[in-house]
Scaffold this active site. Structure first.
Site, PDB file in Angstrom:
ATOM      1  N   GLU A  26       8.741 -33.492 -10.579  1.00  0.00           N
ATOM      2  CA  GLU A  26       7.476 -33.057 -11.571  1.00  0.00           C
ATOM      3  C   GLU A  26       7.385 -33.491 -11.922  1.00  0.00           C
ATOM      4  O   GLU A  26       6.572 -33.587 -13.213  1.00  0.00           O
ATOM      5  CB  GLU A  26       8.751 -31.884 -11.523  1.00  0.00           C
ATOM      6  CG  GLU A  26       9.157 -30.755 -11.466  1.00  0.00           C
ATOM      7  CD  GLU A  26       9.995 -30.231 -12.076  1.00  0.00           C
ATOM      8  OE1 GLU A  26      10.052 -28.808 -11.428  1.00  0.00           O
ATOM      9  OE2 GLU A  26      10.646 -30.435 -12.485  1.00  0.00           O
ATOM     10  N   HIS A  61      15.775 -34.896 -11.181  1.00  0.00           N
ATOM     11  CA  HIS A  61      16.568 -34.022 -11.072  1.00  0.00           C
ATOM     12  C   HIS A  61      16.751 -33.654  -8.968  1.00  0.00           C
ATOM     13  O   HIS A  61      15.265 -34.030  -8.640  1.00  0.00           O
ATOM     14  CB  HIS A  61      16.495 -33.049 -11.473  1.00  0.00           C
ATOM     15  CG  HIS A  61      15.558 -32.303 -12.183  1.00  0.00           C
ATOM     16  ND1 HIS A  61      14.510 -32.387 -11.857  1.00  0.00           N
ATOM     17  CD2 HIS A  61      15.390 -30.629 -11.143  1.00  0.00           C
ATOM     18  CE1 HIS A  61      12.908 -31.711 -12.145  1.00  0.00           C
ATOM     19  NE2 HIS A  61      13.957 -30.538 -11.446  1.00  0.00           N
ATOM     20  N   HIS A 119      11.712 -28.072 -18.318  1.00  0.00           N
ATOM     21  CA  HIS A 119      11.758 -26.919 -18.350  1.00  0.00           C
ATOM     22  C   HIS A 119      12.656 -25.913 -17.483  1.00  0.00           C
ATOM     23  O   HIS A 119      12.378 -24.718 -17.086  1.00  0.00           O
ATOM     24  CB  HIS A 119      10.249 -26.336 -17.844  1.00  0.00           C
ATOM     25  CG  HIS A 119      10.334 -26.780 -16.030  1.00  0.00           C
ATOM     26  ND1 HIS A 119       9.475 -27.518 -16.054  1.00  0.00           N
ATOM     27  CD2 HIS A 119      11.018 -26.871 -15.597  1.00  0.00           C
ATOM     28  CE1 HIS A 119       9.171 -27.583 -14.396  1.00  0.00           C
ATOM     29  NE2 HIS A 119      10.300 -27.132 -14.062  1.00  0.00           N
ATOM     30  N   HIS A 179       7.076 -22.513  -9.576  1.00  0.00           N
ATOM     31  CA  HIS A 179       8.412 -22.682  -8.565  1.00  0.00           C
ATOM     32  C   HIS A 179       8.435 -20.670  -7.835  1.00  0.00           C
ATOM     33  O   HIS A 179       9.609 -20.984  -7.102  1.00  0.00           O
ATOM     34  CB  HIS A 179       9.778 -22.525  -9.548  1.00  0.00           C
ATOM     35  CG  HIS A 179       9.455 -23.678 -10.121  1.00  0.00           C
ATOM     36  ND1 HIS A 179       9.109 -23.629 -11.409  1.00  0.00           N
ATOM     37  CD2 HIS A 179      10.324 -24.947 -10.740  1.00  0.00           C
ATOM     38  CE1 HIS A 179       9.033 -25.024 -12.251  1.00  0.00           C
ATOM     39  NE2 HIS A 179      10.277 -26.072 -11.533  1.00  0.00           N
TER      40      HIS A 179
HETATM   41  C1  DHB Z   1      16.598 -26.530 -13.007  1.00  0.00           C
HETATM   42  C2  DHB Z   1      15.197 -27.584 -12.885  1.00  0.00           C
HETATM   43  C3  DHB Z   1      14.400 -27.048 -12.931  1.00  0.00           C
HETATM   44  O1  DHB Z   1      13.223 -27.865 -12.847  1.00  0.00           O
HETATM   45  C4  DHB Z   1      13.665 -26.320 -12.244  1.00  0.00           C
HETATM   46  O2  DHB Z   1      12.670 -25.242 -12.192  1.00  0.00           O
HETATM   47  C5  DHB Z   1      14.734 -25.055 -12.277  1.00  0.00           C
HETATM   48  C6  DHB Z   1      16.427 -25.312 -12.724  1.00  0.00           C
HETATM   49  C7  DHB Z   1      18.490 -27.459 -13.319  1.00  0.00           C
HETATM   50  O3  DHB Z   1      18.840 -28.437 -13.538  1.00  0.00           O
HETATM   51  O4  DHB Z   1      19.378 -26.501 -12.973  1.00  0.00           O
HETATM   52 FE    FE Z   2      10.939 -27.448 -12.028  1.00  0.00          FE
END
Ligand code: DHB
Ligand code: FE
Length: 287
Positions: A240, A193, A12, A59
């Protein structure tokens, strides 16, 4: 009766929404990522679900750190997107299905999942970017939507086991709803991430591949981790994964992989797409 026809897991990342808005899908950076959705588009065109239950984490648009439900569900006739500061265009509104929402709420609370019920709810990029990815070019959405929010943002987080059990309870609730609806469940976020701190940029390909395998065939394997172990393995935002695990939990029948793609990186994040079909379990005939 309503039926869960399958589940889709997808990233997302907000910059995907920016690439869609600017028509960058064929640029070399983006093409391998967007090509990864062709199998999802084919399956959705074939199955034509009526409703999407979207399991994601907010978020900070609808819930901020001062009021953070562990689990929440929408029960609104319509869900609106709003500017979160990522520079994304605001999506057209999403029609809800309050009657189905209240059926889910009644069933889930009877099942001892005490979610926060939201009769007004803004949906953020973790809801809107997946919808734009799965139904590209839509100006009105071809499905009604029900948002389900899991706290993956502020500790303490729910355990993977609890998120999977929530998904199972949602699956049971859908399949006892007395209207002929095809429901697709979409789990958004991940894969590995970390956007902040000394491990910013952290990606763990072997763990992501392991998760994609296990989501299909043995999701219970992922429930053996604690949320903190997932943070260690997948990064502080890679947790997530809880949303994906909850989405997989809704599939009660025989699960098969229809489509899968993994592409690294987009922005700071590993991206995965998984389309899983849910065939009703074959019951012995009573005859
Ligand atoms: C990014 C990834 C995310 O899950 C998010 O909510 C906001 C930014 C990213 O990799 O830039
Ligand atoms: Fe996210």
């Amino acid at each position: 009766m309503a039926r869960v026809v399958g589940a889709i897991t997808t990233s997302h990342i907000p910059s995907i929404g920016g690439a869609i808005a600017k028509g960058r899908q064929l640029e070399p950076y983006w093409k391998p990522f967007f090509d990864g959705y062709a199998g999802a588009h084919r399956w959705l065109a074939e199955v034509r679900p009526d409703v999407a239950v979207v399991i994601y984490n907010d978020h900070g648009l609808n819930f901020f750190l001062d009021k953070m439900p562990t689990f929440a569900i929408g029960a609104a006739p319509e869900y609106r997107h709003a500017d979160e500061g990522w520079g994304l265009p605001v999506s057209p509104p999403f029609a809800g299905d309050p009657e189905l929402s209240w059926h889910l709420i009644d069933s889930l609370i009877a099942d001892e999942f005490d979610l926060t019920t939201c009769q007004e709810m803004l949906v953020d990029h973790a809801f809107t970017v997946p919808m734009s990815l799965l139904w590209p070019g839509a100006t009105t959405w071809p499905v009604k939507a029900i948002p389900v929010v899991v706290n993956t943002v502020q500790h303490p987080l729910p355990s993977p086991r609890r998120c999977f059990a929530l998904g199972q309870a949602i699956g049971r609730a859908i399949e006892t709803y007395d209207r002929d609806l095809k429901v697709v469940v979409i789990g958004t976020g991940g894969m590995s991430h970390q956007l902040d701190g000394t491990r910013a940029g952290f990606i763990n390909k072997p763990f992501d591949q392991f998760c994609l395998e296990k989501l299909i065939d043995e999701p219970a394997a992922l429930t053996r981790y604690s949320a903190m172990e997932i943070v260690e393995l997948a990064g502080s935002q890679g947790v997530e994964l809880l949303n994906l695990l909850a989405a997989r939990g809704t599939l009660q029948g025989q699960v098969s992989q229809v489509h899968r793609n993994y592409h690294v990186p987009i922005s700071n994040t590993a991206t995965g797409v998984l389309v899983m079909a849910n065939q009703p379990a074959i019951r012995e005939s009573a005859a």
